[in-house]
Write a protein that holds these residues in place. Structure first.
Motif, mmCIF file in Angstrom:
data_model
loop_
_atom_site.group_PDB
_atom_site.id
_atom_site.type_symbol
_atom_site.label_atom_id
_atom_site.label_comp_id
_atom_site.label_asym_id
_atom_site.label_seq_id
_atom_site.Cartn_x
_atom_site.Cartn_y
_atom_site.Cartn_z
ATOM 1 N N ILE A 12 0.837 -1.207 0.000
ATOM 2 C CA ILE A 12 0.000 0.000 0.000
ATOM 3 C C ILE A 12 0.870 1.255 0.000
ATOM 4 N N ALA A 13 1.953 1.233 0.797
ATOM 5 C CA ALA A 13 2.847 2.393 0.871
ATOM 6 C C ALA A 13 3.494 2.687 -0.479
ATOM 7 N N ILE A 14 3.890 1.657 -1.200
ATOM 8 C CA ILE A 14 4.510 1.844 -2.516
ATOM 9 C C ILE A 14 3.496 2.419 -3.502
ATOM 10 N N VAL A 15 2.272 1.866 -3.508
ATOM 11 C CA VAL A 15 1.230 2.370 -4.414
ATOM 12 C C VAL A 15 0.930 3.836 -4.111
ATOM 13 N N LEU A 16 0.748 4.159 -2.825
ATOM 14 C CA LEU A 16 0.457 5.536 -2.436
ATOM 15 C C LEU A 16 1.590 6.478 -2.833
ATOM 16 N N THR A 17 2.817 6.032 -2.611
ATOM 17 C CA THR A 17 3.985 6.852 -2.953
ATOM 18 C C THR A 17 4.040 7.139 -4.453
ATOM 19 N N LEU A 18 3.856 6.105 -5.263
ATOM 20 C CA LEU A 18 3.926 6.288 -6.723
ATOM 21 C C LEU A 18 2.788 7.176 -7.233
ATOM 22 N N LEU A 19 1.600 7.080 -6.628
ATOM 23 C CA LEU A 19 0.485 7.944 -7.019
ATOM 24 C C LEU A 19 0.793 9.406 -6.703
ATOM 25 N N ILE A 20 1.364 9.659 -5.513
ATOM 26 C CA ILE A 20 1.698 11.039 -5.129
ATOM 27 C C ILE A 20 2.791 11.595 -6.032
ATOM 28 N N VAL A 21 3.810 10.773 -6.307
ATOM 29 C CA VAL A 21 4.925 11.211 -7.162
ATOM 30 C C VAL A 21 4.421 11.539 -8.562
ATOM 31 N N ASP A 22 3.524 10.678 -9.071
ATOM 32 C CA ASP A 22 2.976 10.915 -10.407
ATOM 33 C C ASP A 22 2.145 12.197 -10.430
ATOM 34 N N TRP A 23 1.387 12.430 -9.363
ATOM 35 C CA TRP A 23 0.561 13.632 -9.265
ATOM 36 C C TRP A 23 1.424 14.890 -9.186
ATOM 37 N N GLY A 25 4.449 15.110 -10.374
ATOM 38 C CA GLY A 25 5.260 15.200 -11.577
ATOM 39 C C GLY A 25 6.747 15.031 -11.333
ATOM 40 N N PHE A 26 7.118 14.357 -10.210
ATOM 41 C CA PHE A 26 8.534 14.127 -9.925
ATOM 42 C C PHE A 26 9.010 12.856 -10.629
ATOM 43 N N GLU A 27 10.313 12.823 -10.902
ATOM 44 C CA GLU A 27 10.942 11.632 -11.493
ATOM 45 C C GLU A 27 12.334 11.453 -10.878
ATOM 46 N N PRO A 28 12.825 10.190 -10.766
ATOM 47 C CA PRO A 28 12.114 8.925 -10.997
ATOM 48 C C PRO A 28 11.372 8.492 -9.736
ATOM 49 N N GLY A 29 10.200 7.868 -9.920
ATOM 50 C CA GLY A 29 9.398 7.420 -8.784
ATOM 51 C C GLY A 29 10.041 6.282 -8.004
ATOM 52 N N LEU A 30 11.011 5.576 -8.645
ATOM 53 C CA LEU A 30 11.674 4.455 -7.989
ATOM 54 C C LEU A 30 12.338 4.890 -6.684
ATOM 55 N N ILE A 31 12.927 6.076 -6.661
ATOM 56 C CA ILE A 31 13.618 6.570 -5.456
ATOM 57 C C ILE A 31 12.624 6.717 -4.304
ATOM 58 N N ALA A 32 11.471 7.300 -4.576
ATOM 59 C CA ALA A 32 10.459 7.482 -3.542
ATOM 60 C C ALA A 32 9.930 6.142 -3.044
ATOM 61 N N ASP A 123 18.819 26.211 -11.281
ATOM 62 C CA ASP A 123 18.449 24.882 -11.784
ATOM 63 C C ASP A 123 19.052 23.778 -10.924
ATOM 64 N N PHE A 124 20.264 24.023 -10.485
ATOM 65 C CA PHE A 124 20.967 23.039 -9.650
ATOM 66 C C PHE A 124 20.173 22.757 -8.371
ATOM 67 N N PHE A 125 19.774 23.798 -7.666
ATOM 68 C CA PHE A 125 19.081 23.623 -6.389
ATOM 69 C C PHE A 125 17.644 23.115 -6.578
ATOM 70 N N ILE A 126 17.027 23.467 -7.694
ATOM 71 C CA ILE A 126 15.681 22.949 -7.974
ATOM 72 C C ILE A 126 15.728 21.434 -8.165
ATOM 73 N N THR A 127 16.707 20.970 -8.941
ATOM 74 C CA THR A 127 16.836 19.525 -9.182
ATOM 75 C C THR A 127 17.179 18.783 -7.898
ATOM 76 N N ALA A 128 18.106 19.351 -7.106
ATOM 77 C CA ALA A 128 18.469 18.733 -5.823
ATOM 78 C C ALA A 128 17.257 18.688 -4.893
ATOM 79 N N GLY A 129 16.485 19.784 -4.884
ATOM 80 C CA GLY A 129 15.292 19.827 -4.042
ATOM 81 C C GLY A 129 14.272 18.781 -4.441
ATOM 82 N N GLU A 130 14.136 18.539 -5.755
ATOM 83 C CA GLU A 130 13.202 17.520 -6.232
ATOM 84 C C GLU A 130 13.614 16.126 -5.751
ATOM 85 N N ARG A 131 14.932 15.857 -5.746
ATOM 86 C CA ARG A 131 15.415 14.555 -5.277
ATOM 87 C C ARG A 131 15.141 14.373 -3.778
#
Length: 371
Positions: A12-23, A25-32, A123-131
């Motif tokens: 359930i946690a993985i499904v919820l995480t991937l749904l939130i990440v997709d919503w 718009g972050f990538e890659p969802g595998l990390i989350a 751009d550097f800090f935006i990408t780091a923040g997304e991770r």
């Protein structure tokens, strides 16, 4: 095949995480998703407590990764050195428990190809923040799942598992005191029972960590924890008696018939008393009902168990090896300790159901399960 609550909650946690990440718009969802798996805890209290530690650990991993990336780039050697640095910092701040997630955060930042090729610091800090946000999404999702979905029923699980383990101990004790067992076979099963008791103790540790966030219920919860602690202690003492019977099987089998019979009766009555205490837990027996052992065990015998042992020892001490009586004395001490633990459990159980259980009853479901 058994599918436990934690397995379901992980999915359930993985499904919820991937749904939130997709919503988001972050990538890659595998990390989350990986972060959610590592962040899931066995109980609610540990989830809340560990959440703040995970936030601190992730910040340390992120700051270390960004700093090393700005100074030295994102080569493989830098990733290795940063891992060492992060683990060392976590030890300094006593956050070793969240080292896995901190390293995941660090690798997620250092291994992002867009970071090294960023044309501007923005751009550097935006990408780091997304991770960082990816990892924290997994952590928050795991916390939500632990709080909302399938909360652990530790009281029910502790009762039924302790009942099952104790029942198996009783089977072997009854075979031992009737001298119909093989030493090596019992020894193998003793190891299996010991492993199950270790799992029981771990389960009780999780239950002991649970908190009632309504202050008025704290005292009742403390009483419940003490009650289950004594129940587990009684199972441990029954297991200790089984081990002694198995270890000194030869001495017991060559004991004087009258004393052997008396020990057999004593042990059998203690096990019956123990079984009745389990019935008190699930309210099959009233709290005021006392087992006949407390008032009736000595009435049919002229001498107490220790008096019989002392008399026999004095009569035959010159004819039998001293080790024989030392071993029997150790076995009798285990019987005495078992009796004391059961009497303590009986007092606490009676007290709980008389004064606390009306508004805060034990949550024992009608189910059978085992570890």
């Amino acid at each position: 095949m058994k599918i436990g609550a934690r397995v379901i909650k992980t999915g359930i946690a993985i499904v919820l995480t991937l749904l939130i990440v997709d919503w988001l718009g972050f990538e890659p969802g595998l990390i989350a998703a990986i972060a959610a798996v590592f962040a899931l805890q066995p109980n609610i209290h540990r989830s809340i407590k560990r959440f703040w530690e995970q936030v601190q650990g992730n910040l340390i991993g992120a700051i270390a990764a960004v700093s090393m990336l700005l100074l030295f780039g994102n080569s493989i050697v830098v990733i290795g050195l940063t891992t060492i640095l992060v683990l060392a910092l976590l030890q300094v701040f006593k956050l070793q428990a969240v080292s896995t997630l901190a390293v995941v955060t660090m690798i997620a930042i250092l291994d992002a190809p867009t970071l090294a090729n960023s044309e501007s610091m923005g751009d550097f800090f935006i990408t780091a923040g997304e991770r960082i946000a990816l990892v924290m999404t997994g952590v928050v999702s795991a916390l939500i799942v632990n709080l909302v979905f399938l909360p652990p029923k530790y009281e029910s699980r502790l009762y039924h598992n302790t009942f099952n383990v104790t029942g198996d101990i009783f089977k072997w004790i009854r075979l031992e005191i009737n001298s119909v067992t093989d030493f090596t076979i019992v020894k193998k099963d003793i190891k299996s029972i010991q492993d199950r008791i270790v799992k029981l103790e771990t389960m009780y540790l999780y239950y002991k960590e649970e908190r009632n966030y309504l202050r008025k219920n704290n005292f009742s919860l403390a009483r419940k924890k003490m009650l289950y602690g004594r129940l587990l202690a009684s199972t441990n003492q029954a297991f200790a008696l089984l081990r002694k019977l198995n270890r000194y099987q030869n001495d017991y089998n060559h004991l004087d018939e009258e004393l052997q019979y008396r020990m057999k009766v004593e042990i059998d009555m203690l096990m019956s008393h123990h079984e009745q205490l389990f019935m008190k837990f699930n309210e099959r027996v009233g709290p005021e009902d006392n087992y006949i052992y407390t008032t009736h065990s000595e009435e049919h015998f002229e001498l107490t168990l220790i008096e019989m042992f002392t008399k026999l020892f004095n009569e035959t001490k010159n004819n039998i090896d001293d080790n024989h009586y030392e071993n029997i004395m150790s076995l009798m001490a285990s019987i005495h300790e078992y009796r004391d633990v059961l009497q303590s459990l009986d007092r606490i159980t009676t007290s709980y159901f008389k004064f606390h259980a009306k508004n805060h009853e034990l949550k024992i479901d009608d189910e059978t399960m085992d570890i």
